[in-house]
Write a protein that holds these residues in place. Structure first.
Motif, mmCIF file in Angstrom:
data_model
loop_
_atom_site.group_PDB
_atom_site.id
_atom_site.type_symbol
_atom_site.label_atom_id
_atom_site.label_comp_id
_atom_site.label_asym_id
_atom_site.label_seq_id
_atom_site.Cartn_x
_atom_site.Cartn_y
_atom_site.Cartn_z
ATOM 1 N N VAL A 164 -3.247 5.252 3.979
ATOM 2 C CA VAL A 164 -4.235 4.057 3.593
ATOM 3 C C VAL A 164 -5.526 4.382 4.554
ATOM 4 O O VAL A 164 -5.648 4.426 5.832
ATOM 5 C CB VAL A 164 -3.628 2.560 4.126
ATOM 6 C CG1 VAL A 164 -4.665 1.931 3.549
ATOM 7 C CG2 VAL A 164 -2.516 2.401 2.922
ATOM 8 N N PHE A 176 -7.756 -2.288 0.263
ATOM 9 C CA PHE A 176 -6.665 -1.327 0.639
ATOM 10 C C PHE A 176 -6.373 -1.632 1.838
ATOM 11 O O PHE A 176 -7.201 -1.378 2.783
ATOM 12 C CB PHE A 176 -6.885 0.038 0.205
ATOM 13 C CG PHE A 176 -6.863 0.304 -1.169
ATOM 14 C CD1 PHE A 176 -6.447 -0.437 -2.440
ATOM 15 C CD2 PHE A 176 -7.642 1.621 -1.723
ATOM 16 C CE1 PHE A 176 -6.442 -0.091 -3.719
ATOM 17 C CE2 PHE A 176 -7.567 1.999 -3.140
ATOM 18 C CZ PHE A 176 -7.289 0.967 -3.909
ATOM 19 N N VAL A 223 -1.314 -0.616 -7.068
ATOM 20 C CA VAL A 223 -1.074 -0.591 -5.763
ATOM 21 C C VAL A 223 -0.760 -2.277 -5.452
ATOM 22 O O VAL A 223 -1.325 -3.031 -5.786
ATOM 23 C CB VAL A 223 -2.349 -0.236 -4.968
ATOM 24 C CG1 VAL A 223 -2.207 -0.380 -3.326
ATOM 25 C CG2 VAL A 223 -2.888 0.993 -5.311
ATOM 26 N N ALA A 236 0.826 -0.223 2.128
ATOM 27 C CA ALA A 236 0.681 -0.326 0.868
ATOM 28 C C ALA A 236 1.803 0.641 -0.026
ATOM 29 O O ALA A 236 2.256 1.500 0.191
ATOM 30 C CB ALA A 236 -0.714 0.307 0.490
ATOM 31 N N THR A 265 -0.138 -4.620 -1.951
ATOM 32 C CA THR A 265 -0.450 -4.912 -0.321
ATOM 33 C C THR A 265 -0.030 -6.353 -0.281
ATOM 34 O O THR A 265 0.616 -7.051 -1.032
ATOM 35 C CB THR A 265 -1.958 -4.526 -0.096
ATOM 36 O OG1 THR A 265 -2.546 -5.486 -0.742
ATOM 37 C CG2 THR A 265 -2.264 -3.164 -0.409
ATOM 38 N N PRO A 323 -5.676 -6.064 -4.054
ATOM 39 C CA PRO A 323 -6.286 -4.881 -4.098
ATOM 40 C C PRO A 323 -6.901 -4.781 -5.390
ATOM 41 O O PRO A 323 -6.252 -5.177 -6.360
ATOM 42 C CB PRO A 323 -5.474 -3.892 -3.574
ATOM 43 C CG PRO A 323 -3.941 -4.642 -4.125
ATOM 44 C CD PRO A 323 -4.253 -6.010 -3.705
#
Length: 300
Positions: free
Chosen positions: A100, A81, A123, A85, A125, A56
């Motif tokens: 999200v 995204f 962030v 997350a 992920t 991301p």
């Protein structure tokens, strides 16, 4: 009996012969297995490519600041995204209500502790962790300052630590001792560290201690400074002999633990061992001859 004849490196070219003729069943079976394995390898490769997630990218946070001691709803804008997350936050933050919105937004609630500081947000992920964006923490407007001290009276040469407490518009408070400017109205009586709030007694008297931040000042705190402990008293007089009816002014000098001295003539109690020979003013130290003789004058 079986006979084998090698015609090439192809496994199918190795043909078994029996007395009743060549057999081809083994070659067909091998070809089928090879084809199935190749198809499976291609499928696994395609699935791997399909499941690979790009990392991301965090572009911005809206809003990008919040007030300590409050909760704020934020929107993180970026790319790639996907759920689930994780929002990596500065110390003193609690993150909740994460939603999200693939693949460009994440909404959440930041609960900011009163002692939280500005810091990086990122962030994470399945594809990795993004770059960071700084989220700034500000304080609510300061409305008043309260000043307290370990003691309201100290001896000359002693110290006294002052503390400043800030009161903010949201009802929160914070220790701002090192964030204010400290002043003493009478530095000759007591000085105070401009940023530390540590007062030091200089001489007997009183002084007002004040803490200021911007346009906000505390109410004055009155600090009394007393002389250091008295260790001894010496007395002197204009004369050691006077006629009956004459007067003689005595003086008392106090000697203190810090080595200093002071005239304490009016702060002691004067006595004469033989008032029939000479009297002395109990608070003035002025002796008056009464009759011939000797007397001992004492200051206490």
């Amino acid at each position: 009996m079986f006979q084998f004849r090698k015609e090439s490196l192809n496994p199918c070219a190795i043909r078994p012969y029996r007395s009743d003729g060549p057999g081809t069943t083994g070659c067909v079976h091998w070809v089928r297995q090879f084809a199935q394995a190749a198809q499976l390898a291609v499928l696994i490769s395609l699935l791997g490519v399909a499941n690979a997630q790009p990392a991301p990218t965090l572009i911005s946070i809206t809003p990008n600041s919040g007030v300590a001691g409050t909760a704020v709803s934020v929107t993180l804008n970026g790319t790639n995204f996907v759920a689930p997350a994780t929002i990596n936050k500065p110390s003193g933050f609690t993150v909740s209500n994460i939603v999200v919105v693939p693949t460009t937004q994440i909404t959440a609630t930041f609960s900011i502790a009163s002692n939280a500081s500005s810091g990086p947000v990122s962030v994470t992920t399945a594809g990795g962790t993004s770059n960071v964006v700084i989220f700034t923490v500000t304080q609510s407007p300061l409305t008043s300052i309260t000043v307290t001290a370990a003691n309201s009276s100290i001896a000359s040469g002693a110290t006294d630590q002052f503390t400043a407490t800030g009161h903010y518009s949201d009802g929160s408070t914070a220790n701002i001792t090192t964030q204010v400017t400290w002043t003493s109205s009478s530095p000759g009586v007591a000085t105070i560290g401009v940023i530390t709030g540590l007062a030091t007694g200089v001489a007997a008297g009183t002084t007002n201690i004040t803490a200021t931040q911007g346009a906000v000042s505390s109410s004055p705190f009155t600090l009394t400074v007393t002389p250091p402990p008295l260790t001894s008293i010496t007395i002197t007089a204009t004369s050691s002999s006077i006629a009956a009816g004459a007067t003689d002014q005595f003086t008392a000098t106090g000697h203190y633990s810090d080595g200093s001295t002071a005239n304490i003539t009016t702060q002691v109690t004067w006595t004469s061992s033989s008032p029939g020979v000479a009297t002395i003013g109990a608070s003035t130290g002025l002796a008056t001859g009464v009759a011939a003789g000797t007397t001992n004058i004492t200051a206490t």
